[in-house]
Design a protein around this motif. Structure first.
Motif, PDB file in Angstrom:
ATOM      1  N   VAL A 230       1.827  -1.484  -8.677  1.00  0.00           N
ATOM      2  CA  VAL A 230       1.328  -2.150  -9.003  1.00  0.00           C
ATOM      3  C   VAL A 230       0.756  -2.921 -10.102  1.00  0.00           C
ATOM      4  O   VAL A 230       0.770  -4.408 -10.141  1.00  0.00           O
ATOM      5  N   SER A 233       2.198  -6.161  -8.292  1.00  0.00           N
ATOM      6  CA  SER A 233       0.681  -6.788  -7.358  1.00  0.00           C
ATOM      7  C   SER A 233       0.254  -5.931  -6.026  1.00  0.00           C
ATOM      8  O   SER A 233      -0.548  -6.498  -5.751  1.00  0.00           O
ATOM      9  N   ALA A 234       0.858  -5.002  -5.874  1.00  0.00           N
ATOM     10  CA  ALA A 234       0.509  -4.043  -4.543  1.00  0.00           C
ATOM     11  C   ALA A 234      -0.599  -4.296  -4.400  1.00  0.00           C
ATOM     12  O   ALA A 234      -1.838  -2.912  -5.442  1.00  0.00           O
ATOM     13  N   PHE A 235      -2.064  -3.695  -3.545  1.00  0.00           N
ATOM     14  CA  PHE A 235      -2.724  -2.652  -2.899  1.00  0.00           C
ATOM     15  C   PHE A 235      -2.287  -1.547  -3.657  1.00  0.00           C
ATOM     16  O   PHE A 235      -2.623  -0.604  -4.580  1.00  0.00           O
TER      17      PHE A 235
END
Lengths: 475, 209
Positions: A230, A233-235
């Motif tokens: 996270v 910025s990943a899902f």
């Protein structure tokens, strides 16, 4: 059997496995196996559902813990250092009882940080979908779960319907080739990745971590790796479940057993990316070149191998990044070109959903045995769960920490963030095994340097930022 | 929760806060989330930057939201990766209570983005240069030079009425324009969910106990 025939990524397989309906416009209705809540954001979701007069679809698939606001001082109860913290605890308890869900309450022997206890108890499982109104839910990807953080309103949706409306992220495989150098950990791997690709580098993607260096990690270390997806910025992030993951799960309270276990194992064996699967993006990293890493600024992308000087914003071409670096140096009280190694620290913290599992505490204790925290350094260790704490105490790890001068706490999120309770103080420099070095994250004005538990332990003893010396390997 | 007010076209004062990676801890610090409530959060918005001291309510004149020229701002112009970090929906509730209805940034934290759509705040993605131009266009007289965001047309109109196109997922657009009860919509698919679970119980019995 999975309803997939073409060469598929693990993401494709997990998505197909959980897809209830295609809603059009790129949105899927995904089945959600487990919802986990905590007293900070879960209480409000339960309250929202009750206010709307909506029932939980399946209370047996919903769990709740007290971790964010609860104190970690010995002898703690419902009263908290955070003003009004008690209200959250009491409201969560009442709402959980009303909803009929399993609550790991303040004095429960299985209480702990949500992302530590859900795998520890076998609630999160390989291939399962797990959501929680908490951004670090991606931690559970270490076990091969498809797990991601949501808001409180989405948590209401998940509890009321057993599903979520989700747009499928693009796929990104990050392959860590080669072997880690001694003393380099999963924490260093993920900081290295974020430093290289930027804090926004994973936006819009689900990250599959792969490669020899990932395969060689324990499940607990894989959770550290996935925990900070996270911050990239990943899902979410995940590691394909293998024999290591299957072995981890076996025997845990909520995990399948008996004939169901055989069925589950067969199912988990199908959860991998096909050799010829195409990813939307691929990154390859030489794991052997990763050094113990520490952050210098106020974003996890502001990180460096220990021993390298702080960068100069003037050398950054992108104006927004340059401005961010300039502001970060000001907040952190650092100058371009300055060495982080040798920088005096005021505090050292080992804990959080990133690095508070038994293996983390063991690694730090191995370093600390027979040593003392430097004078003037306030050092705190907060086990991730009451179960971890008990196991550590059974091994005498608590004594190692205490003898070294660390305070040894009850389980919880503690000083990973500041809720108005406890902080190292304004202007204090802290080396921390946590996940966020944002401005004010650990308290107004507190300067956070993220690092692995071993680096935190070594720095606490030295009184300044340092890497642990390489262990002399027995011949 | 109260029904959301639909958002089709919005005109308002735009305020630039062009930093990258503005995280939800900065939007609302943990210490400002004092009650189990979605309300009473507007005051804590950007508290660490907005007030002179932690916990105080004395406005720091150096922070742009305290500049009287931007009073009543309802459109926020921001840097990349806005709303990264913690999933706290309080960040969106605080922005909404303060009066923001539209946030324009090059990119957003994904949980934050979902939270916006579910709470009647329109997240608009435009490239950095376009946002810098918009910030320049409103500067000097923000109240006299408002921006208009037309969700239906997928356009941001600068003070001169020049249009900048943006795209948004049609499902999200509908949610914002109609103020939908999403849980209600999904519950209409109960038969699909029942059928899925029935089949899934055969496939993965250990999930259901």
């Amino acid at each position: 059997m999975l309803p997939v025939t073409m060469a598929s990524t693990l993401l494709d397989k997990l998505w197909a496995l959980h897809c209830v309906a295609d809603l059009g416009d790129g949105e899927s209705l995904l089945n959600i196996d487990r919802v986990f809540l905590h007293e900070r954001t879960g209480s409000i979701a339960l309250q929202g559902l009750a206010d709307a007069g909506r029932a939980l679809r399946d209370p047996g698939r919903v769990f709740c813990t007290m971790d964010h606001i609860v104190d970690t001082y010995p002898g703690r109860g419902d009263e908290t250092a955070m003003p009004s913290g008690r209200d959250f605890i009491v409201a969560t308890r009442a709402a959980a009882r009303e909803a009929g869900i399993r609550l790991f309450d303040v004095r429960d022997p299985q209480q702990g940080i949500v992302h530590v206890i859900s795998p520890e108890l076998g609630i999160a499982l390989p291939g399962s979908t797990v959501v929680c109104p908490d951004s670090h839910t991606c931690t559970l990807g270490g076990l091969g779960a498809l797990a991601w953080g949501i808001g409180s309103t989405e948590a209401e949706h998940a509890m009321a319907t057993g599903t979520l409306r989700v747009r499928k992220p693009r796929s990104l495989r990050v392959t860590f080739d080669g072997e880690l150098a001694p003393g380099v950990t999963a924490k260093d791997m993920i900081l290295h990745l974020i430093g290289r690709e930027g804090a926004g580098g994973g936006a819009g993607h689900a990250v599959e971590f792969a490669g020899n260096a990932v395969r060689a990690l324990s499940v607990e270390a894989r959770m550290t790796l996935c925990n900070m997806a996270v911050e990239f910025s990943a899902f979410t992030g995940f590691v394909a479940p293998d024999a290591t993951a299957a072995a981890y799960v076996e025997g845990r309270e909520y995990a399948p057993s008996g004939s169901e276990l055989a069925l589950a194992r067969a199912h988990w064996r199908e959860l991998f990316s096909d050799v010829d699967a195409r990813f939307d993006r691929e990154l390859v990293i030489d794991a052997s070149a990763i050094a113990p890493t520490v952050t210098w600024g106020t974003s996890p992308e502001h990180c460096l191998p220990i021993g390298e000087p702080v960068p100069d914003p003037a050398s950054e071409a992108d104006p927004a990044r340059r401005e961010g670096m300039r502001k970060a140096l000001g907040y952190m009280g650092l100058a371009p070109g300055q060495q982080l190694a040798g920088l005096p620290i005021d505090g050292a913290f080992i804990g959080s959903c990133t690095n508070s599992r038994l293996s983390d505490l063991r690694a730090a204790a191995d370093f600390l045995r027979g040593k003392r925290v430097a004078p003037g350094v306030s050092a705190v260790c907060v086990p991730g769960s009451t179960t971890v704490k008990r196991a550590a105490e059974a091994e005498g790890i608590d004594r190692v920490f205490r003898d070294a001068g660390f305070s040894w706490r009850e389980a919880g999120c503690s000083m990973c963030f500041y809720a108005g309770g406890e902080t190292f103080g304004a202007g204090k420099r802290v080396i921390s095994s946590t996940n966020r070095n944002f401005e004010g994250r650990q308290g107004p004005g507190t300067r956070t340097h993220l690092a692995s538990p071993v680096t935190v332990a070594a720095s606490a003893v030295a009184g300044h930022i340092t890497r642990a010396e390489r262990r002399v390997e027995a011949a | 929760m109260e029904p959301l007010s639909p958002l089709r076209r919005h005109t308002g004062i735009a305020v630039p806060l062009l930093r990258n990676n503005i995280d939800t801890d900065a939007i609302i610090p943990s210490r400002e989330m004092k009650r189990v409530s979605k309300h009473g959060l507007g005051e804590g918005l950007f508290a660490a930057w907005r007030y002179t001291l932690p916990g105080s309510r004395e406005a720091d004149p150096a922070f742009i939201l305290n500049d009287p020229a931007y009073r009543g701002a309802s459109i926020l112009l921001a840097g990349a990766n806005f709303g990264c970090g913690s999933s706290r929906e309080h960040a969106v509730w605080a922005l909404h209570e303060y009066g923001f209805r539209v946030i324009i940034a090059p990119s957003f934290g994904s949980i934050f983005y979902s939270n916006c759509v579910r709470n009647g705040i329109l997240p608009v993605e435009l490239d950095e240069a376009a946002i810098a131009r918009l910030a320049g266009a409103v500067a000097g007289d923000p109240a006299g030079r408002p921006l208009t965001v037309d969700l239906e047309a997928g356009q941001v109109l600068d003070p001169e009425g020049r249009a900048l196109g943006f795209t948004i997922n049609p499902g999200h657009r509908r949610m914002l324009m109609e103020g939908l009860d999403v849980i209600g919509l999904t519950l209409e698919r109960a038969a699909d969910i029942d059928a899925f679970e029935q089949a899934d119980r055969q496939r993965r019995p250990w999930i259901y106990r």
